[in-house]
Write a protein that holds these residues in place. Sequence first.
Motif, PDB file in Angstrom:
ATOM      1  N   ASP A   1       0.812  -1.216   0.000  1.00  0.00           N
ATOM      2  CA  ASP A   1       0.000   0.000   0.000  1.00  0.00           C
ATOM      3  C   ASP A   1       0.850   1.272   0.000  1.00  0.00           C
TER       4      ASP A   1
ATOM      5  N   SER B   1       3.443   3.994  -1.740  1.00  0.00           N
ATOM      6  CA  SER B   1       3.864   4.519  -3.028  1.00  0.00           C
ATOM      7  C   SER B   1       5.354   4.262  -3.213  1.00  0.00           C
ATOM      8  N   PHE B   2       5.839   4.477  -4.430  1.00  0.00           N
ATOM      9  CA  PHE B   2       7.261   4.266  -4.710  1.00  0.00           C
ATOM     10  C   PHE B   2       8.118   5.160  -3.807  1.00  0.00           C
TER      11      PHE B   2
ATOM     12  N   ASP C   1       7.266   6.384  -0.846  1.00  0.00           N
ATOM     13  CA  ASP C   1       7.180   5.891   0.531  1.00  0.00           C
ATOM     14  C   ASP C   1       8.084   4.682   0.751  1.00  0.00           C
ATOM     15  N   LYS C   2       8.195   3.841  -0.258  1.00  0.00           N
ATOM     16  CA  LYS C   2       9.069   2.670  -0.143  1.00  0.00           C
ATOM     17  C   LYS C   2      10.530   3.091   0.011  1.00  0.00           C
TER      18      LYS C   2
ATOM     19  N   ARG D   1       1.090  10.379   7.594  1.00  0.00           N
ATOM     20  CA  ARG D   1       0.640   9.542   6.480  1.00  0.00           C
ATOM     21  C   ARG D   1      -0.288   8.415   6.939  1.00  0.00           C
TER      22      ARG D   1
END
Length: 338
Positions: free
Chosen positions: A3, A5-6, A8-9, A63
């Motif tokens: 779940d 986003s790129f 966030d990863k 977030r």
Amino acid sequence: MKDLSFLDKIIFFINSIVGVVLLISYLLPFINPIHFAAISAFSLAVPVLISVNLLFMIYWLIRLKKQVILPVLLFLVGLPIFPSFFKMRKKEFVKKETSIDVMSYNVRMFNLYKWIPEEGIDKKIANFINEENPDIICFQEYHPDKNIHLDYPYQYVQIHNKKNNFGQAIFSKHRIINKGVLNFENTNNDAIFADIKIDTTILRVYNIHLESLKINPSKENFGQKDGKRLHNRVANAFERQGAQALKVLNHEKGSPYKTILCGDFNNTPFSWVYYKLKGAKKDAFIEAGKGFGRTFNYPFPVRIDFILVDETYEVDEFEVYPLDYSDHFPITAKVELK
């Protein structure tokens, strides 16, 4: 992770790396730098790592992501050491007649070589000390200066570096009945001690200057191109600090009196040397300080100057004076002798 986003990863990946380093840093007080000097160098970065971890915590909270668990867990694990990093409230000061003022100040040779491009720094230091008028002063990097006029009847000056004429000194309003030096090998640093009689009490004061890291705040930082060279130099200094701290501890064991340790440790409260030298003693900043307790004139809140007192003594007040007269700030503590 699905779940996320790129972006966030990537952030969580960085968060994880910081977390691992911070977790290792929590163990540094138990790692002797004589054997693991390179790892021990991370102790300098602990304040930064804690701050970054808190930023990650805030980010994941905003977030509303479960990844917040990682920085929260790291925060909880580090709670016992947080008072060494930041104090929320200052102890309410109550003046007591049995208290003495103890000051520690690395005066950097009273600006002998004009590191600070300003005239009269030596006189400003003298004026400051005369105004504060502490009972005992421990000077590191002390240089005899004809412009320095301090009214202390008892003085112990140990010049270690004969070429540049500087070393350590202890000035006292009370009688020094015994004194001595603990020479550190192959260095300009050392430790001295003085047995001081105050009324019917005798205490031993150690003035300690552990191996210098030789970091120039105006020219160096941990992210520059020659960071590897800087890291190696710091690691070598930490290894020497470990041996020097053991020498002080072995000498302190033979003290017939209660002790106060003052000085420039050239290391943080998250280090093995601090942990060992502190032992059961009280850190004056933790007892009565506030804020970050920053004692070194560096962009990050680094605390490397300390006043550690016998566990039976009470610390009534602690102050850091943010004066730009040296690369260190003077610190002072009001200590109630019991």
